[in-house]
Design a protein around this motif. Sequence first.
Motif, PDB file in Angstrom:
ATOM      1  N   MET A   1       0.930  -0.822  -0.226  1.00 48.47           N
ATOM      2  CA  MET A   1      -0.172  -0.381  -0.328  1.00 48.47           C
ATOM      3  C   MET A   1       1.122   1.394   0.295  1.00 48.47           C
ATOM      4  O   MET A   1       0.297   2.397  -0.943  1.00 48.47           O
ATOM      5  N   ALA A   2       1.928   1.155   0.477  1.00 53.33           N
ATOM      6  CA  ALA A   2       2.560   2.303   0.665  1.00 53.33           C
ATOM      7  C   ALA A   2       3.852   2.573  -0.471  1.00 53.33           C
ATOM      8  O   ALA A   2       3.829   4.058  -1.099  1.00 53.33           O
ATOM      9  N   ASP A   3       3.703   1.501  -1.087  1.00 55.08           N
ATOM     10  CA  ASP A   3       3.810   1.304  -2.110  1.00 55.08           C
ATOM     11  C   ASP A   3       3.464   2.485  -3.264  1.00 55.08           C
ATOM     12  O   ASP A   3       3.233   2.575  -4.373  1.00 55.08           O
ATOM     13  N   TYR A   4       2.427   1.411  -3.535  1.00 58.72           N
ATOM     14  CA  TYR A   4       1.101   2.190  -4.247  1.00 58.72           C
ATOM     15  C   TYR A   4       1.158   3.580  -4.121  1.00 58.72           C
ATOM     16  O   TYR A   4       0.371   4.833  -5.228  1.00 58.72           O
ATOM     17  N   ILE A   5       0.583   3.901  -3.096  1.00 54.09           N
ATOM     18  CA  ILE A   5       0.427   5.323  -2.783  1.00 54.09           C
ATOM     19  C   ILE A   5       1.558   6.159  -3.292  1.00 54.09           C
ATOM     20  O   ILE A   5       1.187   6.853  -3.450  1.00 54.09           O
ATOM     21  N   LEU A   6       2.842   5.877  -2.522  1.00 58.37           N
ATOM     22  CA  LEU A   6       4.250   6.908  -3.663  1.00 58.37           C
ATOM     23  C   LEU A   6       3.948   6.978  -5.225  1.00 58.37           C
ATOM     24  O   LEU A   6       4.579   8.302  -5.687  1.00 58.37           O
ATOM     25  N   GLU A   7       4.058   5.534  -5.696  1.00 61.33           N
ATOM     26  CA  GLU A   7       3.967   5.496  -7.036  1.00 61.33           C
ATOM     27  C   GLU A   7       2.513   6.465  -7.486  1.00 61.33           C
ATOM     28  O   GLU A   7       2.937   6.996  -8.500  1.00 61.33           O
ATOM     29  N   THR A   8       1.338   6.712  -6.452  1.00 66.39           N
ATOM     30  CA  THR A   8      -0.006   7.381  -7.290  1.00 66.39           C
ATOM     31  C   THR A   8       0.608   8.420  -7.117  1.00 66.39           C
ATOM     32  O   THR A   8       0.208   9.141  -8.352  1.00 66.39           O
ATOM     33  N   LEU A   9       0.081   8.993  -5.955  1.00 61.29           N
ATOM     34  CA  LEU A   9       0.768  10.508  -5.981  1.00 61.29           C
ATOM     35  C   LEU A   9       1.780  10.898  -6.252  1.00 61.29           C
ATOM     36  O   LEU A   9       2.850  11.255  -5.574  1.00 61.29           O
ATOM     37  N   VAL A  10       2.540  11.006  -7.872  1.00 62.27           N
ATOM     38  CA  VAL A  10       3.087  11.515  -8.183  1.00 62.27           C
ATOM     39  C   VAL A  10       3.841  13.146  -8.241  1.00 62.27           C
ATOM     40  O   VAL A  10       4.894  13.287  -7.891  1.00 62.27           O
ATOM     41  N   ASP A  11       2.948  13.894  -7.573  1.00 60.05           N
ATOM     42  CA  ASP A  11       3.326  15.033  -6.914  1.00 60.05           C
ATOM     43  C   ASP A  11       3.117  15.269  -5.693  1.00 60.05           C
ATOM     44  O   ASP A  11       2.604  16.242  -5.232  1.00 60.05           O
ATOM     45  N   TRP A  12       3.205  14.437  -4.909  1.00 59.50           N
ATOM     46  CA  TRP A  12       3.114  14.562  -3.517  1.00 59.50           C
ATOM     47  C   TRP A  12       4.643  15.427  -2.937  1.00 59.50           C
ATOM     48  O   TRP A  12       5.407  15.711  -3.477  1.00 59.50           O
ATOM     49  N   PRO A  13       4.284  16.221  -2.092  1.00 59.42           N
ATOM     50  CA  PRO A  13       5.196  17.525  -1.568  1.00 59.42           C
ATOM     51  C   PRO A  13       5.938  17.211  -1.287  1.00 59.42           C
ATOM     52  O   PRO A  13       6.495  17.996  -0.351  1.00 59.42           O
ATOM     53  N   GLY A  14       5.578  16.060  -0.448  1.00 56.86           N
ATOM     54  CA  GLY A  14       6.931  15.842   1.027  1.00 56.86           C
ATOM     55  C   GLY A  14       8.304  15.679   0.541  1.00 56.86           C
ATOM     56  O   GLY A  14       8.844  15.431  -1.234  1.00 56.86           O
ATOM     57  N   ASP A  15       9.279  14.935   0.692  1.00 56.56           N
ATOM     58  CA  ASP A  15      10.835  14.770   0.105  1.00 56.56           C
ATOM     59  C   ASP A  15      11.397  13.665  -0.494  1.00 56.56           C
ATOM     60  O   ASP A  15      12.298  13.527  -0.407  1.00 56.56           O
ATOM     61  N   HIS A  16       9.902  12.838   0.120  1.00 59.10           N
ATOM     62  CA  HIS A  16      10.618  11.196  -0.243  1.00 59.10           C
ATOM     63  C   HIS A  16      11.586  10.427   0.373  1.00 59.10           C
ATOM     64  O   HIS A  16      12.400   9.710  -0.501  1.00 59.10           O
ATOM     65  N   SER A  17      11.465  10.935   1.495  1.00 66.67           N
ATOM     66  CA  SER A  17      13.341  10.547   1.912  1.00 66.67           C
ATOM     67  C   SER A  17      13.029   9.663   2.860  1.00 66.67           C
ATOM     68  O   SER A  17      11.360   8.794   2.773  1.00 66.67           O
TER      69      SER A  17
END
Length: 431
Positions: free
Chosen positions: A46-62
């Motif tokens: 699920m975490a992988d899916y969220i990161l892949e789906t929300l491509v404009d996520w404003p976090g730092d992807h750290s």
Amino acid sequence: MDHTWVRELSAGSPEDGVTSLGTRHRASSVIGENATAWAVTAGRRMADYILETLVDWPGDHSDGEAEALRRATEASTLDTLTALVAGDRNVLAQSAEPLQNVSYYVRHGIPLDEVVRNVHAGQEFLTQELLGCVEALVPEESRMRVVKEMTRVVIESWSLFARNISVQYADEYERWSRSRDGVTARLIRRIINGVRVDRAEAARELGHELDQSHAGLVLWLAGVDVDSARAFDFGAVAREIAAVSLSGHHPLVVMRGFSQADVWLGSPDAAVADRLRDHGAWPSPLRIAVGRPGSGLPGFRSTYQEAKAAQHVARLSRTRNAVTAYEDVRLVSLLAADAERAGAFVRSVLGPLTAQDERTVELRRTLAAHIDANGSIALTSRALHTHRNTVTYRLRRIDQLLGEKRNNTELRCALELAACLPSAVLAPPHP
């Protein structure tokens, strides 16, 4: 409705969870060990899916952000299954760990609408996963009825969850924005992002002189659940680090959730990492990433960015070493900035030399030493403390596997990545 099918869920390849043991034990008492293992695995997906789906996520992807997200997705999956079996739609809304992520998002400036979008993406993923499980586990004559009830429970549970997230976010934002820690974190974020600040005023706010040399560090806990992390005193450890590093100033400490802290030392000894290694008395789960000392505002930024890069390498390598210095891993940090592409590069360049058995590891080590020795078998033999006949035999075997025409620059980079980050770049990616 009796959702006993949930207890029949099973993970094909169980993974270690990042949720607290308390959360997993509570879920296991209701849904069973096998379903708990399934939820942990599904939570990672699920975490992988969220990161892949929300491509404009404003976090730092750290790495820290990814770990915080996975902790929340694991817990929300466990609580959804518990809600199905127990028939209680409030289980997820009252879950502690996903709500703890609210604090993380507030502290990192992630807006509420993005957090809610994150929740909706998680609900979408889990609904599809559970629909597939119902189809596999529930007899056809009961399937439609179970699907309707399961969908209703999931929608109601996640709606209550989203509502509670919004309330918690508003409360946490109000508290954080007024707190001393909040003021400090916002000011540091501006400095790190290169926004112009009044140095004298910023120094007063931070209690840290900016016109001096700085050493940036990232402290975090490896393999520790949230309950244990809460009890860890990062401030005391930072003060001990400052003393060991001969910093004559009180360290500047900014907490990043429960299990990580960013630290700046003022005017430390130049050999900070060496002093920390020599000290050797750090708590076993503690990891310390160290940037090179730098002066003034540029140094304040660069040393922290280097510490973050060193932390990224340490996490990828799953090192047990307490201290990782940027100066020791800077090439690897550049090569592994994108871990997925780094793995693809290594596997493409090394081909059959990506196996992880002892013999192949020896071949990689021999090839790296041979390149470093500019092709001299005598120097290679000396560097490896190995008889030259053995070195010659290994090099012939390497020629058989890779061919004699090859790019030594690419090979050496790939070999360095394989030596430092074997678990990250040698194994095939997750399907």
